[in-house]
Motif scaffolding. Structure first.
Motif, mmCIF file in Angstrom:
data_model
loop_
_atom_site.group_PDB
_atom_site.id
_atom_site.type_symbol
_atom_site.label_atom_id
_atom_site.label_comp_id
_atom_site.label_asym_id
_atom_site.label_seq_id
_atom_site.Cartn_x
_atom_site.Cartn_y
_atom_site.Cartn_z
ATOM 1 N N ASP A 5 -3.358 -4.090 -12.758
ATOM 2 C CA ASP A 5 -4.195 -3.232 -13.649
ATOM 3 C C ASP A 5 -3.333 -1.783 -13.907
ATOM 4 N N ILE A 6 -4.045 -0.816 -14.520
ATOM 5 C CA ILE A 6 -3.355 0.398 -14.759
ATOM 6 C C ILE A 6 -3.136 0.914 -13.367
ATOM 7 N N GLU A 7 -4.199 1.169 -12.573
ATOM 8 C CA GLU A 7 -4.026 1.989 -11.297
ATOM 9 C C GLU A 7 -2.970 1.424 -10.373
ATOM 10 N N ASN B 174 -7.480 1.479 -5.243
ATOM 11 C CA ASN B 174 -7.524 0.237 -5.794
ATOM 12 C C ASN B 174 -8.931 -0.359 -5.411
ATOM 13 N N LYS B 175 -9.268 -0.332 -4.092
ATOM 14 C CA LYS B 175 -10.605 -0.698 -3.440
ATOM 15 C C LYS B 175 -11.712 0.073 -4.284
ATOM 16 N N MET B 176 -11.613 1.333 -4.546
ATOM 17 C CA MET B 176 -12.709 2.190 -5.331
ATOM 18 C C MET B 176 -13.027 1.649 -6.717
ATOM 19 N N THR C 174 -0.204 -8.559 -5.067
ATOM 20 C CA THR C 174 -1.726 -8.407 -5.353
ATOM 21 C C THR C 174 -2.186 -9.875 -4.989
ATOM 22 N N ASP C 175 -3.403 -10.148 -4.529
ATOM 23 C CA ASP C 175 -3.820 -11.195 -4.009
ATOM 24 C C ASP C 175 -4.091 -11.959 -5.456
ATOM 25 N N ASP C 176 -4.528 -11.555 -6.430
ATOM 26 C CA ASP C 176 -5.015 -12.177 -7.621
ATOM 27 C C ASP C 176 -4.126 -12.128 -8.775
ATOM 28 N N GLY C 177 -2.902 -11.520 -8.514
ATOM 29 C CA GLY C 177 -1.794 -11.349 -9.495
ATOM 30 C C GLY C 177 -2.239 -10.604 -10.717
ATOM 31 N N ILE D 11 2.572 1.927 -8.613
ATOM 32 C CA ILE D 11 3.907 1.470 -8.235
ATOM 33 C C ILE D 11 4.873 2.464 -9.006
ATOM 34 N N LYS D 12 4.892 3.076 -10.061
ATOM 35 C CA LYS D 12 5.526 4.073 -10.456
ATOM 36 C C LYS D 12 5.805 5.343 -9.951
ATOM 37 N N THR D 13 4.507 5.715 -9.158
ATOM 38 C CA THR D 13 4.443 7.147 -8.482
ATOM 39 C C THR D 13 5.656 6.935 -7.177
ATOM 40 N N LEU D 14 5.106 5.496 -6.576
ATOM 41 C CA LEU D 14 6.071 5.177 -5.364
ATOM 42 C C LEU D 14 7.618 5.554 -5.651
ATOM 43 N N ILE D 15 7.940 4.505 -6.742
ATOM 44 C CA ILE D 15 9.455 4.783 -7.074
ATOM 45 C C ILE D 15 9.888 5.864 -7.465
#
Length: 835
Positions: free
Chosen positions: A518-520, A656-658, A512-515, A525-529
């Motif tokens: 958040d929940i999303e 994330n954008k949304m 993430t660019d800002d470190g 990440i969890k969905t991906l793994i």
């Protein structure tokens, strides 16, 4: 030498006295209320709507008092499109678009309505009593103030009835609109110069017996002033054959041939003279008796008596009001040769209405003078014919040319009839007006119908107006546009992801660019793994979900504490070492969470594995701040491992954008890829997107070309179509036999069906464009032309040879896509001009 010509000053002959309370007062004490009329757009009105407009006019006219003249005046002026090339921050393609349409000729329409209260004596005057024939005009005094008050009340009621119809809008003209200001021309000055252009000077007006000249402009006048010139039947609308099919009817008003379809400078005047109906009928009763008594001397008398009796029977049987009417077309030109052509064109237009063209050379001067706003009382009565209100109203034009949206946001399309650029808002203004409840769009069109051109054109303009655009493509349709944006922003924007053996798609899901995680981000990440770990038919247990959630949270915590660079390799190392110790401390049993199995399944994505490149990208791409992103997934849409991962990343990027870009417009456009996404268990993402995106100032767009897909897919039918208030269809002639299914599934009306089937039926061969139908909320719809400049064409083209030519030249120019497009477009123009 003494001047012996019969000349007079305009001041001496001018029939109008003053403008007071936004009304024109004539020197003969006539009072005229003036309105600007806003009509529906061309090709957007159905039979029932034409009948409703006709009924509204009829109801409104019935409220007016006797000896009122209804004068509707439609101006059709040839103008040239003047683009704003001085606007700052215009992109290369925007400037190309404006230059392409620079000075494009088109026919502009202005409509006015004048309600004139006059007297019984004035209504009966003939042409030899015109104010033109009087030496001195002495103003008369308005004696009956009560008559004026009742007339103004009737005018207010008239205005309210028309505006309440919902189809036609009347706007009262002000004093400045009528007489002008220091900076603008008033309506009277425009009429006396036959010009809307600012700065056109007043010139000599020559009103001869057979020739009327305004400066260098000579008038050509055709009249409908006798029942012998009229068709046997009239109606509120007529079928326009050029855009109709055997399955659909494209409708226009009955008088449309002398309206926008007559492409020359002209004014169409429509007059209704409201005499005392009972007095008229008594006069006809007397005439019928006279004809009967003279019938033995002439068969003509017997026939006239029968016609009069039929007229009287109609009036008494149906309670119809007897009125007089007149219609004329005034065309003009300063070129004698063109004037001859105008005469023929106008005659042909009247013939299309099944009227007998009558070129009037007798009363041209008095008819021109009477058509002056506020001077209808000067109309020569012998030029009118007796009829009823309903058939007379059929000769009213009821449509105008396409109008640009007042919204600052929108896209540029073109008028399908004239090619004039139209500013069209299909997102914000319809939402504010309640026409639509979401900005989502569904686009349907077969291969070759121009889908890619339209979508390229739309997303480019959205991007240039500040929107974040994410595209999921399966055919390199947006490669040219993306490369152009990348070059213009020097790599700051225009990110193009595609899969090749030499340059496979690679991401870092933990970056993430800002470190901020958040929940999303954590859920993504969890969905991906989870997708990497478990098969579709193997859902995780509750304990496995908790263990995975703790592993992700623990790794994120370590990233923040140690300020280490996040990556999938780092996560794998963390689970293998630190998290193993955590599990042992908590005494988590193997049957609750099999760590060895977990690491073994994820090993192909760890360094040294088959897919180690996929989730360990060292490119620190900040997709949150990138405003134009293209994912080209054609090569992997059937790949069991890569495709699910890439789709999760895509959805995570947009969601994330949304959620994080507050107050910023976002758009996700999914081309044919939605079919693959829906198959791979990703339907939940699609449903979530289409139902939620509107709350975050966003819009989701799905593009497809297969009819069977949209009919058979429950995902599309329930989630996409039901949550897409804007539907966009391109040429459907290939699906003519299947269109009934499409109509039922999309919930299209008969009017919308007729519009869609008229697409590309009558395209102008001198222009290169394809038409597109846009429907909003089931209530507003029209067909527009997608016409672009050569520069835009070479940016959007999906023709392989053309695209390769552009890409190769850009490569030779050091990746300068803009320069490559400029050169090729310039060469194409030079070649066209040399022929």
């Amino acid at each position: 030498m003494r001047n012996v010509g019969k000349t007079a000053t305009l001041e001496n002959k001018f029939p109008l006295l003053a403008v007071e309370n936004n009304c024109i007062l004539s020197k003969d004490a006539d009072i005229t209320a003036c309105f600007r009329v806003h009509l529906p757009e061309l090709f957007t009105v159905a039979t029932t709507e034409y009948e409703a407009i006709h009924s509204a006019w009829h109801k409104a006219i019935k409220t007016l008092p006797d000896y009122t003249i209804v004068h509707k005046q439609d101006w059709y002026i040839k103008e040239n499109y003047a683009p704003d090339l001085t606007e700052e921050d215009q992109s290369f393609l925007s400037k190309s678009y404006q230059r392409h349409f620079n000075e494009r000729p088109f026919l502009n329409h202005y409509c006015y309505l004048f309600l004139t209260k006059t007297t019984k004596e004035r209504m009966r005057m003939q042409s030899n009593f015109s104010s033109l024939c009087k030496g001195v005009l002495i103003p008369k005094e308005i004696r009956d103030k009560e008559t004026v008050r009742r007339f103004m009340e009737a005018v207010a009621q008239f205005e309210r009835i028309i505006n309440d119809s919902g189809f036609v809008k009347l706007e009262r003209l002000t004093e400045n609109d009528i007489i002008g200001t220091g900076d603008t021309k008033g309506l009277l000055e425009q009429y006396l110069t036959l010009s809307k252009e600012k700065g056109t000077p007043m010139q000599d007006i020559a009103l001869g017996s057979e020739d009327v000249r305004i400066g260098n402009k000579r008038l050509c006048l055709h009249t409908l002033s006798d029942t012998d010139d009229l068709p046997n039947t009239v109606s509120s609308n007529t079928r326009y054959e050029k855009l109709s099919t055997d399955r659909s009817d494209c409708l226009l008003s009955f008088a449309a041939p002398v309206g926008l379809l007559l492409s020359c400078n002209h004014i169409y005047n429509q007059y209704l003279f409201l005499d005392n109906s009972d007095e008229n009928l008594r006069k006809f009763e007397k005439a019928a008796r006279n004809m009967h008594s003279l019938a033995r001397y002439s068969r003509a008398n017997q026939i006239n008596k029968e016609w009069i009796e039929r007229y009287l029977n109609e009036a008494h049987s149906f309670g119809l009001s007897s009125i007089r009417a007149h219609f004329n077309v005034m065309a003009w030109s300063d070129d004698p040769d063109e004037l001859k052509r105008l005469k023929n064109d106008t005659g042909s237009a009247l013939a299309l209405m099944e009227c007998k063209p009558r070129h009037n050379t007798v009363d041209v001067a008095t008819l021109y003078w009477a058509a002056m706003p506020g001077n209808a009382g000067d109309f020569p009565s012998e030029e009118s014919f007796y009829t009823f209100i309903e058939p007379a109203l059929c000769f009213f034009t009821e449509e105008t040319n396409y109008q640009s949206s007042v919204s600052p946001f929108g896209i540029k399309m073109a008028d399908r009839l004239t090619g004039k650029p139209i500013h069209l808002d299909i997102s914000d203004l319809p939402m504010k007006k309640g026409v639509i409840t979401n900005r989502n769009k569904f686009i349907l069109g077969p291969s070759g119908s121009g889908k890619s051109f339209f979508t390229n054109h739309m997303v480019r303009q959205y991007y240039e107006q500040g929107a974040h655009v994410l595209l999921v493509d399966t055919g390199n349709s947006y490669q040219g546009l993306c490369e152009l944006i990348k070059g213009k922003t020097r790599g700051e924007d225009g990110v193009y992801f595609t899969y090749t053996e030499n340059n496979p798609i690679a991401f870092n899901p933990f970056y993430t660019d800002d470190g901020v995680f958040d929940i999303e981000k954590r859920e993504s990440i969890k969905t991906l793994i989870l997708t990497l770990w478990k098969r579709d038919d193997e859902p995780p247990t509750r304990s496995e979900e908790v263990a995975l959630s703790n592993a992700v949270s623990g790794y994120i915590q370590r990233i923040k504490q140690n300020a280490e660079y996040p990556s999938f390799n780092g996560f794998y190392d963390y689970v293998q070492s630190d998290y193993r110790n955590v599990l042992e401390e908590k005494q988590v049993r193997e049957k609750d969470f099999d760590l060895a199995n977990f690491l073994n399944v994820l090993e192909p994505y760890y360094k040294g594995g088959e897919y180690d490149y996929l989730l360990n990208s060292d490119k620190q791409l900040d997709l949150l701040s990138k405003r134009f992103i293209v994912f080209e997934i054609d090569a992997i849409k059937d790949h069991k491992i890569l495709f699910p991962i890439v789709t999760i990343i895509i959805m995570e990027v947009f969601i994330n954008k949304m959620r994080r870009l507050k107050g910023v417009r976002k758009m996700i456009l999914i081309e044919e890829a939605w079919k693959a996404i829906a198959k791979e268990g990703m339907a939940a993402y699609i449903k979530y997107l289409f139902k939620t995106v509107r709350k975050f100032f966003g819009e989701a767009i799905v593009v497809t070309q297969e009819v069977d897909d949209i009919i058979q897919s429950p995902v599309v039918k329930e989630s996409i179509i039901n949550n897409s208030d804007c539907k966009i269809l391109l040429d459907q002639r290939k699906y003519m036999n299947k269109f009934d299914d499409i109509q039922a599934m999309l919930g299209l009306t008969e009017k919308e069906k007729a519009q869609i089937l008229s697409i590309n039926q009558n395209n102008d061969p001198s222009r290169l464009y394809k038409e597109v139908w846009i429907g909003l909320g089931g209530t507003h719809s029209a067909v527009y032309a997608t016409e672009v400049s050569l520069e835009e064409y070479y940016c959007y083209t999906t023709e392989e040879t053309e695209k390769m030519e552009v890409m190769q030249l850009a490569s030779e120019l050091g990746g300068n896509m803009e320069m490559a497009i400029k050169r090729i477009a310039g060469q194409r123009r030079d070649n066209a001009n040399s022929y």
